[in-house]
Design an enzyme around this catalytic site. Structure first.
Site, PDB file in Angstrom:
ATOM      1  N   LYS A 266      71.657 -55.191 -64.750  1.00 41.23           N
ATOM      2  CA  LYS A 266      70.675 -56.263 -64.590  1.00 41.23           C
ATOM      3  C   LYS A 266      69.986 -56.576 -65.914  1.00 41.23           C
ATOM      4  O   LYS A 266      69.900 -57.727 -66.338  1.00 41.23           O
ATOM      5  CB  LYS A 266      69.648 -55.872 -63.516  1.00 41.23           C
ATOM      6  CG  LYS A 266      68.558 -56.896 -63.281  1.00 41.23           C
ATOM      7  CD  LYS A 266      67.310 -56.539 -64.033  1.00 41.23           C
ATOM      8  CE  LYS A 266      66.273 -57.645 -63.902  1.00 41.23           C
ATOM      9  NZ  LYS A 266      65.058 -57.300 -64.666  1.00 41.23           N
TER      10      LYS A 266
ATOM     11  N   ASP B 114      68.875 -59.041 -59.303  1.00 41.01           N
ATOM     12  CA  ASP B 114      67.686 -58.197 -59.165  1.00 41.01           C
ATOM     13  C   ASP B 114      67.273 -58.192 -57.701  1.00 41.01           C
ATOM     14  O   ASP B 114      68.006 -58.661 -56.839  1.00 41.01           O
ATOM     15  CB  ASP B 114      66.559 -58.735 -60.051  1.00 41.01           C
ATOM     16  CG  ASP B 114      66.230 -60.169 -59.710  1.00 41.01           C
ATOM     17  OD1 ASP B 114      66.437 -60.586 -58.559  1.00 41.01           O
ATOM     18  OD2 ASP B 114      65.747 -60.888 -60.599  1.00 41.01           O
TER      19      ASP B 114
END
Length: 222
Positions: free
Chosen positions: A112, A130
């Site tokens: 991420k 996320d």
DNA sequence: ATCCCGAGGG
DNA sequence: CCCTCTGGAT
């Protein structure tokens, strides 16, 4: 659905304050389980105090801890920042690498975080999965996967590569502004008509609980 | 699966 | 009080 969201949030962008790839990398590490607003409160002093990878590598641990304390997980994040500085100096000549495979080898940097840096500091298209992105695309019925890498690939197959970075931004904006984890404001949602999760009971506590724990079926009934 | 961890909303 | 916020490492 993506186009409608993109028109809704034409100004969608990374809300972390930064001026260099290193600053963005540090800010993104600090953003774990924290809000960007809080991260932006601590980074001015942090960035002023530490300007290079070598300075993070040689930083005083307790000083860094105090500077970033309010972002949460401050011991683990401090550990990541010091080791990150060392790794950048030792393996990347003090520079932030611009490739996913390199970024994810760095301490405190997962997929991420790597995609945030690639998309916003290097212009490399990427999907940032996320907490918001995963929750929303499952509600949208775009995928039922919960593994972030599988979500990334499933959604990537639906949207042109050139749109991946903006897609990440607009979905995250929508998650923050409207499609909240706990009580989504479906009445204000421009894509409710296409959303399988629409009208599944934002006022019903049990339904709301299922909604936020991802137990919701793609389509309740007819 | 669990830990790290603080701050704000409901 | 419980949940959530742009996760990552063990």
């Amino acid at each position: 659905m993506y186009r409608v969201l993109a028109e809704r949030y034409p100004y969608a962008h990374c809300e972390l304050d930064f001026s260099t790839p290193l600053e963005l990398l540090v800010a993104t590490i600090l953003s774990a389980q924290s809000t960007d607003v809080r991260v932006n409160q601590v980074t001015p002093a942090l960035f002023s105090r530490y300007r290079t990878a070598a300075e993070y590598a040689g930083a005083d641990r307790s000083e860094v801890e105090e500077l970033i304390r309010s972002t949460g997980f401050f011991r683990a994040k401090t550990d990541s920042l010091l080791k990150l500085g060392q790794a950048l100096v030792e393996r990347f000549d003090g520079e932030v690498p611009g490739r996913l495979d390199d970024l994810v080898t760095l301490p405190g940097v997962g997929r991420k975080t790597a995609h945030v840096v690639l998309g916003n500091a290097f212009g490399v298209p990427g999907i940032t999965v996320d907490t918001h992105f995963g929750r929303l695309v499952r509600r949208f019925g775009w995928t039922e996967e919960t593994d972030p890498v599988k979500v990334e690939h499933a959604v990537g197959a639906l949207i042109p590569r050139r749109d991946w970075t903006m897609l990440s931004h607009v979905v995250i904006f929508h998650g923050r502004r409207t499609c909240h984890a706990r009580k989504p404001a479906c009445g204000a949602c421009p894509i409710a008509r296409w959303c399988p999760a629409y009208g599944t009971g934002e006022t019903d506590p049990e339904r709301a609980r299922k909604l936020l724990t991802y137990e919701l079926a793609p389509k309740a009934d007819g």
